[in-house]
Design a protein around this motif. Sequence first.
Motif, short mmCIF file in Angstrom:
data_model
loop_
_atom_site.label_atom_id
_atom_site.label_comp_id
_atom_site.label_asym_id
_atom_site.label_seq_id
_atom_site.Cartn_x
_atom_site.Cartn_y
_atom_site.Cartn_z
N SER A 136 -105.16 37.48 52.92
CA SER A 136 -104.18 36.60 53.55
C SER A 136 -104.53 36.33 55.00
CB SER A 136 -102.78 37.21 53.45
OG SER A 136 -102.37 37.29 52.11
N LEU A 137 -104.95 37.37 55.72
CA LEU A 137 -105.33 37.18 57.13
C LEU A 137 -106.55 36.29 57.27
CD1 LEU A 137 -104.67 40.72 58.64
CD2 LEU A 137 -103.44 38.60 59.13
N VAL A 138 -107.56 36.52 56.43
CA VAL A 138 -108.77 35.70 56.49
C VAL A 138 -108.43 34.25 56.16
CG1 VAL A 138 -110.98 35.28 55.33
CG2 VAL A 138 -110.36 37.59 56.05
N THR A 139 -107.67 34.04 55.09
CA THR A 139 -107.28 32.69 54.70
C THR A 139 -106.43 32.03 55.78
OG1 THR A 139 -107.29 33.38 52.39
CG2 THR A 139 -106.15 31.34 52.90
N ALA A 140 -105.50 32.79 56.36
CA ALA A 140 -104.62 32.25 57.40
C ALA A 140 -105.41 31.80 58.62
CB ALA A 140 -103.58 33.28 57.79
N VAL A 141 -106.35 32.61 59.06
CA VAL A 141 -107.14 32.24 60.24
C VAL A 141 -108.01 31.02 59.96
CG1 VAL A 141 -109.03 33.02 61.72
CG2 VAL A 141 -107.12 34.54 61.25
N ILE A 142 -108.67 31.01 58.83
CA ILE A 142 -109.56 29.89 58.49
C ILE A 142 -108.76 28.60 58.34
CG2 ILE A 142 -111.07 28.94 56.70
CD1 ILE A 142 -112.14 31.82 56.35
N LEU A 143 -107.66 28.64 57.60
CA LEU A 143 -106.86 27.44 57.39
C LEU A 143 -106.19 26.97 58.68
CD1 LEU A 143 -105.24 27.99 53.89
CD2 LEU A 143 -107.14 26.51 54.52
N ALA A 144 -105.81 27.90 59.55
CA ALA A 144 -105.21 27.50 60.84
C ALA A 144 -106.23 26.76 61.69
CB ALA A 144 -104.68 28.73 61.57
N ILE A 145 -107.45 27.25 61.72
CA ILE A 145 -108.51 26.58 62.50
C ILE A 145 -108.83 25.21 61.90
CG2 ILE A 145 -110.95 26.69 63.13
CD1 ILE A 145 -110.55 29.78 63.37
N VAL A 146 -108.96 25.15 60.58
CA VAL A 146 -109.26 23.89 59.92
C VAL A 146 -108.12 22.89 60.13
CG1 VAL A 146 -109.55 22.82 57.63
CG2 VAL A 146 -110.85 24.86 58.22
N ALA A 147 -106.88 23.35 60.02
CA ALA A 147 -105.73 22.46 60.23
C ALA A 147 -105.71 21.93 61.65
CB ALA A 147 -104.43 23.20 59.92
N ASN A 148 -105.97 22.77 62.62
CA ASN A 148 -105.95 22.35 64.02
C ASN A 148 -107.03 21.30 64.28
OD1 ASN A 148 -106.39 22.34 66.97
ND2 ASN A 148 -104.92 24.01 66.94
N ILE A 149 -108.23 21.58 63.85
CA ILE A 149 -109.33 20.64 64.06
C ILE A 149 -109.08 19.35 63.27
CG2 ILE A 149 -111.80 20.25 63.63
CD1 ILE A 149 -112.18 23.27 64.24
#
Length: 185
Positions: A136-149
Amino acid sequence: MPRRFLQRYMPKPDTIRKQRSLRFIAPLIADPGLWLLTRRSVANAFSVGVFCAMLPIPFQMVIAALGARVTRCNLALSIGLVWITNPLTMPLIFYGNYWIGTFILGAPVREAPSRISTRWVAEQMHDIMPPLILGSLVTAVILAIVANIGVRLIWRWHVSHHWKRRRLKRRQRREQIEAEFDDRV
């Protein structure tokens, strides 16, 4: 992201402050910076909302609201995006997070019985939680970065596309005026 489109569907701070059930948080949401719709505030709101949505914790909306306050991003968007993990999507998303966690840890994936019960989940919790939290943490960090960009790129594309349309309309208007002027002479 078109600002007008987002403003059309977002709640107004005054309507939220006037609701009886939400009066206790009125001082927390009174900051006008939490309601801005800029490229930065919307992109950061997507990051906060998506990050909190991927966490297997209760009170995700409260965490998203606190995250919006700390990062000074749009409050309504960050809270609304938490509903990515709603009762229909939650099992699939959290199973995917669990699977990613087991892959990272190199642990075997636990097979679920034909009928999942709370007793089975409680018995397997010590084996399920480490991969679920890590995934969940790995997915959350990756998706947060992708969403922001992604939001920043979409917003930038929308603004440049809008400017190009305006420039084309001005050029067409100028050519039309010049053609009318040439016809008169």
